[in-house]
Scaffold this motif. Structure first.
Motif, mmCIF file in Angstrom:
data_model
loop_
_atom_site.group_PDB
_atom_site.id
_atom_site.type_symbol
_atom_site.label_atom_id
_atom_site.label_comp_id
_atom_site.label_asym_id
_atom_site.label_seq_id
_atom_site.Cartn_x
_atom_site.Cartn_y
_atom_site.Cartn_z
ATOM 1 N N LYS A 34 23.309 1.156 -77.826
ATOM 2 C CA LYS A 34 24.006 2.148 -76.991
ATOM 3 C C LYS A 34 23.706 3.571 -77.421
ATOM 4 O O LYS A 34 23.536 4.458 -76.593
ATOM 5 C CB LYS A 34 25.529 1.938 -77.061
ATOM 6 C CG LYS A 34 26.060 0.817 -76.271
ATOM 7 C CD LYS A 34 27.569 0.892 -76.130
ATOM 8 C CE LYS A 34 28.271 0.469 -77.380
ATOM 9 N NZ LYS A 34 29.716 0.254 -77.177
ATOM 10 N N LYS A 35 23.662 3.782 -78.720
ATOM 11 C CA LYS A 35 23.431 5.138 -79.233
ATOM 12 C C LYS A 35 22.074 5.667 -78.772
ATOM 13 O O LYS A 35 21.951 6.824 -78.364
ATOM 14 C CB LYS A 35 23.527 5.143 -80.750
ATOM 15 C CG LYS A 35 23.452 6.518 -81.360
ATOM 16 C CD LYS A 35 23.691 6.481 -82.852
ATOM 17 C CE LYS A 35 23.679 7.885 -83.409
ATOM 18 N NZ LYS A 35 23.943 7.914 -84.839
ATOM 19 N N LEU A 36 21.069 4.834 -78.801
ATOM 20 C CA LEU A 36 19.737 5.238 -78.373
ATOM 21 C C LEU A 36 19.696 5.503 -76.867
ATOM 22 O O LEU A 36 19.070 6.470 -76.405
ATOM 23 C CB LEU A 36 18.711 4.168 -78.753
ATOM 24 C CG LEU A 36 17.245 4.538 -78.618
ATOM 25 C CD1 LEU A 36 16.918 5.769 -79.452
ATOM 26 C CD2 LEU A 36 16.369 3.377 -79.037
ATOM 27 N N ILE A 37 20.388 4.677 -76.084
ATOM 28 C CA ILE A 37 20.452 4.869 -74.629
ATOM 29 C C ILE A 37 21.141 6.198 -74.304
ATOM 30 O O ILE A 37 20.655 6.982 -73.477
ATOM 31 C CB ILE A 37 21.184 3.696 -73.946
ATOM 32 C CG1 ILE A 37 20.392 2.400 -74.128
ATOM 33 C CG2 ILE A 37 21.407 3.977 -72.464
ATOM 34 C CD1 ILE A 37 21.166 1.152 -73.738
ATOM 35 N N ALA A 38 22.282 6.453 -74.973
ATOM 36 C CA ALA A 38 23.021 7.695 -74.725
ATOM 37 C C ALA A 38 22.196 8.908 -75.139
ATOM 38 O O ALA A 38 22.158 9.923 -74.417
ATOM 39 C CB ALA A 38 24.344 7.669 -75.470
ATOM 40 N N THR A 39 21.504 8.823 -76.269
ATOM 41 C CA THR A 39 20.658 9.931 -76.719
ATOM 42 C C THR A 39 19.528 10.180 -75.726
ATOM 43 O O THR A 39 19.214 11.337 -75.396
ATOM 44 C CB THR A 39 20.089 9.633 -78.123
ATOM 45 O OG1 THR A 39 21.171 9.349 -79.013
ATOM 46 C CG2 THR A 39 19.298 10.798 -78.653
ATOM 47 N N GLY A 40 18.919 9.106 -75.239
ATOM 48 C CA GLY A 40 17.865 9.249 -74.228
ATOM 49 C C GLY A 40 18.390 9.866 -72.943
ATOM 50 O O GLY A 40 17.722 10.706 -72.328
ATOM 51 N N ALA A 41 19.598 9.460 -72.533
ATOM 52 C CA ALA A 41 20.202 10.035 -71.322
ATOM 53 C C ALA A 41 20.439 11.528 -71.500
ATOM 54 O O ALA A 41 20.173 12.323 -70.588
ATOM 55 C CB ALA A 41 21.504 9.313 -70.989
ATOM 56 N N PHE A 42 20.928 11.929 -72.685
ATOM 57 C CA PHE A 42 21.138 13.354 -72.950
ATOM 58 C C PHE A 42 19.811 14.110 -72.920
ATOM 59 O O PHE A 42 19.740 15.229 -72.408
ATOM 60 C CB PHE A 42 21.829 13.573 -74.298
ATOM 61 C CG PHE A 42 23.296 13.289 -74.271
ATOM 62 C CD1 PHE A 42 24.120 13.829 -73.305
ATOM 63 C CD2 PHE A 42 23.864 12.468 -75.235
ATOM 64 C CE1 PHE A 42 25.480 13.566 -73.275
ATOM 65 C CE2 PHE A 42 25.212 12.193 -75.216
ATOM 66 C CZ PHE A 42 26.028 12.748 -74.245
ATOM 67 N N ALA A 43 18.755 13.499 -73.448
ATOM 68 C CA ALA A 43 17.442 14.149 -73.439
ATOM 69 C C ALA A 43 16.930 14.325 -72.015
ATOM 70 O O ALA A 43 16.410 15.391 -71.658
ATOM 71 C CB ALA A 43 16.448 13.333 -74.267
ATOM 72 N N VAL A 44 17.080 13.290 -71.184
ATOM 73 C CA VAL A 44 16.640 13.377 -69.785
ATOM 74 C C VAL A 44 17.427 14.456 -69.044
ATOM 75 O O VAL A 44 16.855 15.262 -68.294
ATOM 76 C CB VAL A 44 16.772 12.007 -69.082
ATOM 77 C CG1 VAL A 44 16.613 12.132 -67.581
ATOM 78 C CG2 VAL A 44 15.763 11.023 -69.647
ATOM 79 N N ILE A 45 18.741 14.498 -69.265
ATOM 80 C CA ILE A 45 19.573 15.523 -68.618
ATOM 81 C C ILE A 45 19.143 16.910 -69.085
ATOM 82 O O ILE A 45 19.043 17.848 -68.285
ATOM 83 C CB ILE A 45 21.066 15.264 -68.899
ATOM 84 C CG1 ILE A 45 21.528 14.033 -68.127
ATOM 85 C CG2 ILE A 45 21.913 16.476 -68.527
ATOM 86 C CD1 ILE A 45 22.916 13.552 -68.492
ATOM 87 N N GLY A 46 18.869 17.053 -70.393
ATOM 88 C CA GLY A 46 18.424 18.344 -70.915
ATOM 89 C C GLY A 46 17.123 18.806 -70.286
ATOM 90 O O GLY A 46 16.986 19.967 -69.892
ATOM 91 N N VAL A 47 16.154 17.909 -70.173
ATOM 92 C CA VAL A 47 14.872 18.257 -69.544
ATOM 93 C C VAL A 47 15.079 18.585 -68.071
ATOM 94 O O VAL A 47 14.496 19.543 -67.542
ATOM 95 C CB VAL A 47 13.844 17.112 -69.735
ATOM 96 C CG1 VAL A 47 12.613 17.337 -68.881
ATOM 97 C CG2 VAL A 47 13.461 16.975 -71.194
#
Length: 199
Positions: A34-47
């Motif tokens: 979950k932590k990796l999925i959430a971090t990836g989601a934050f990265a996608v939103i940031g980009v």
């Protein structure tokens, strides 16, 4: 500081809510933590906030949806400290939106504007003692308000009485809409009805 944020992030991921349930389902189906999925989601939103179309809408949703949800929970709780915290957020959010309304035409052209705005709003709602809404309120809003409170009270009082008078006049005109605007129509109307009664 980063350790505290990491601990809060872990705590959030272990809470029971819609987001963590959704992350749990993705984790179960893919095997990715979950932590990796959430971090990836934050990265996608940031980009997306930097390069994407509709970044303004996404940024405003981030600044509104979660705080609105938590504010409703705060209202329904017996603890009044969280009410003050989120009321402070909404005061700062309102002032920020008002300032942005007048400056958005210029700020829109700055690269990374929406990413910076989103980071500012996240800082304002961050669950730390030095969050943005507390800092901005304590150092900007509160001193300005205390300095100009009497003048602001006078303006609010004047506007309230003018709005009340306008509402009363609209209500009175609503009960007789033609009489005030067109007195000759009222005379004709009264004449027609008195003529009908005499027949």
């Amino acid at each position: 500081m980063l350790g505290e944020l990491n601990d809060r992030f872990e705590k959030f991921l272990n809470e029971k809510n819609i987001v963590t349930d959704w992350l749990g389902k993705i984790e179960a189906s893919t095997g990715i933590p979950k932590k990796l999925i959430a971090t990836g989601a934050f990265a996608v939103i940031g980009v997306y906030l930097i390069f994407g179309y509709g970044a303004s809408l996404l940024c405003n949703l981030i600044g509104f949806v979660y705080p609105a949800y938590i504010s409703i929970k705060a209202i329904e709780s017996s603890n009044k400290d969280d009410d003050t915290k989120w009321l402070t957020y909404w005061v700062v959010y309102g002032i920020f939106n008002l300032a942005e309304f007048f400056s958005d035409i210029f700020l829109f052209w700055f690269p990374f504007y929406y990413a910076a705005k989103c980071l500012f709003l996240l800082w304002c709602m961050a669950p730390v003692s030095w969050n943005g809404s507390q800092v901005v309120y304590k150092h900007v809003v509160r001193p300005f308000f205390l300095k100009h409170q009497a003048a602001m009270d006078t303006v609010v009082s004047d506007l309230t009485s003018k709005a009340k008078n306008a509402a009363e006049s609209v209500t009175q005109e609503g009960s007789d809409p033609w009489g005030r605007c067109y007195p000759e129509l009222r005379a004709v109307k009264v004449g027609l009805f008195s003529h009908n009664k005499s027949e």
